[in-house]
Enzyme design. Structure first.
Site, PDB file in Angstrom:
ATOM      1  CB  SER A 175       4.506  41.297   7.917  1.00 28.68           C
ATOM      2  OG  SER A 175       5.025  41.839   6.715  1.00 28.68           O
ATOM      3  CE1 TYR A 189       1.981  45.932   8.951  1.00 25.47           C
ATOM      4  CE2 TYR A 189       3.882  45.161   7.708  1.00 25.47           C
ATOM      5  CZ  TYR A 189       2.569  45.013   8.105  1.00 25.47           C
ATOM      6  OH  TYR A 189       1.852  43.924   7.664  1.00 25.47           O
TER       7      TYR A 189
END
Length: 267
Positions: free
Chosen positions: A129, A142
């Site tokens: 990501s 995250y």
């Protein structure tokens, strides 16, 4: 000979888009899900696999190899979102996220490597990501899990060089998928000192996903990587400003970049 591709988390979102695209291009595609019976109408087979359970990883990869006699491409796509003030996220949820986003891919890689080494070829693509390049407010866990996978890939590439096994990262920005519905949200607590800034940031994050890019963009990028005999270490896929934010982090002083992020999130 058609390449055999395994995509973890291939039943929906980015994984599904990649699987359908590669299937149309003539690849032999296998996707995975914890509940494959829910996806009987998939355009490619969906097998049972839970990245948090090593035995299911080993069983499914063995099943594919037994049927196809090879495994050419592994796409570590299965992942989970998590949001919340780090102080208020239970330790069990932090560990659960790392089990999915970090340790899961490691175990998938470990299960695939013996076959790839045997056939003296293979490609592993880790879907990370853009959030993994920076510590984002209320997405810190995250960011950390995806950033850890980015660094792991850098090390793995050098260790696998002698076996003609390639590995790369693909870091997507915000895409219009159902990831927001499936992520763990730390609850908005009435007496929390983070109630307002976390609540405002949560709305902003969900809006970014809802208005995100078409996941077919990721499918096309992965297809090009598979056809590249010498893939790069890192790829970023998404809107220009999302990718440019990584460049800014490299060139701006830390505190200046931090202020930009805080302005973006209205903190």
């Amino acid at each position: 000979m058609s390449k055999v591709v395994l995509i973890t988390g291939g039943s929906s979102g980015i994984g599904k888009s990649i699987g359908e695209f590669l299937n149309e291009k003539g690849f032999i595609v296998y996707g995975t899900s914890r509940n494959p019976d829910n996806y009987k109408n998939s355009k490619f087979p969906i097998l049972a696999l839970d990245v948090k359970k090593v035995e299911t990883i080993n069983e499914t990869i063995s099943e594919i190899i037994k049927k196809e006699n090879r495994l050419d491409v592994v796409i570590n796509n299965a992942g989970a979102g998590i949001t919340g003030p780090i102080e208020e996220i239970p330790e069990s949820e932090i560990k659960n996220n790392f089990d999915t986003n970090f340790f899961g891919p490691i175990n998938v890689i470990k299960a695939a490597l013996p076959q790839m080494r045997k056939q003296e070829s293979g490609l592993i693509i880790n879907i990370t990501s853009i959030a993994g390049y920076m510590g984002l407010p209320y997405r810190g866990v995250y960011s950390a899990s995806k950033g850890a996978l980015e660094l792991l890939t850098e090390a793995f590439r050098m260790e696998l060089k002698d076996f003609n096994i390639k590995m790369t990262n693909v870091a997507p920005g915000d895409f219009a998928t159902n990831i927001a519905a499936g992520r763990y949200h730390a609850p908005l607590l009435e007496n929390s000192p983070y109630k307002k800034p976390y609540g405002d940031t949560l709305e902003l994050m969900n809006a970014h996903v809802d208005n995100g890019s078409n996941p077919n963009m990721m499918a096309e990028a992965v297809y090009k990587i598979i056809n590249n005999p010498n893939p790069k270490v890192h790829y970023k896929v998404g809107e220009f400003m999302q990718k440019f934010s990584i460049v800014l982090k490299r060139i701006l002083p830390d505190k200046v970049y931090e202020k930009l992020l805080m302005k973006h999130y209205k903190l």
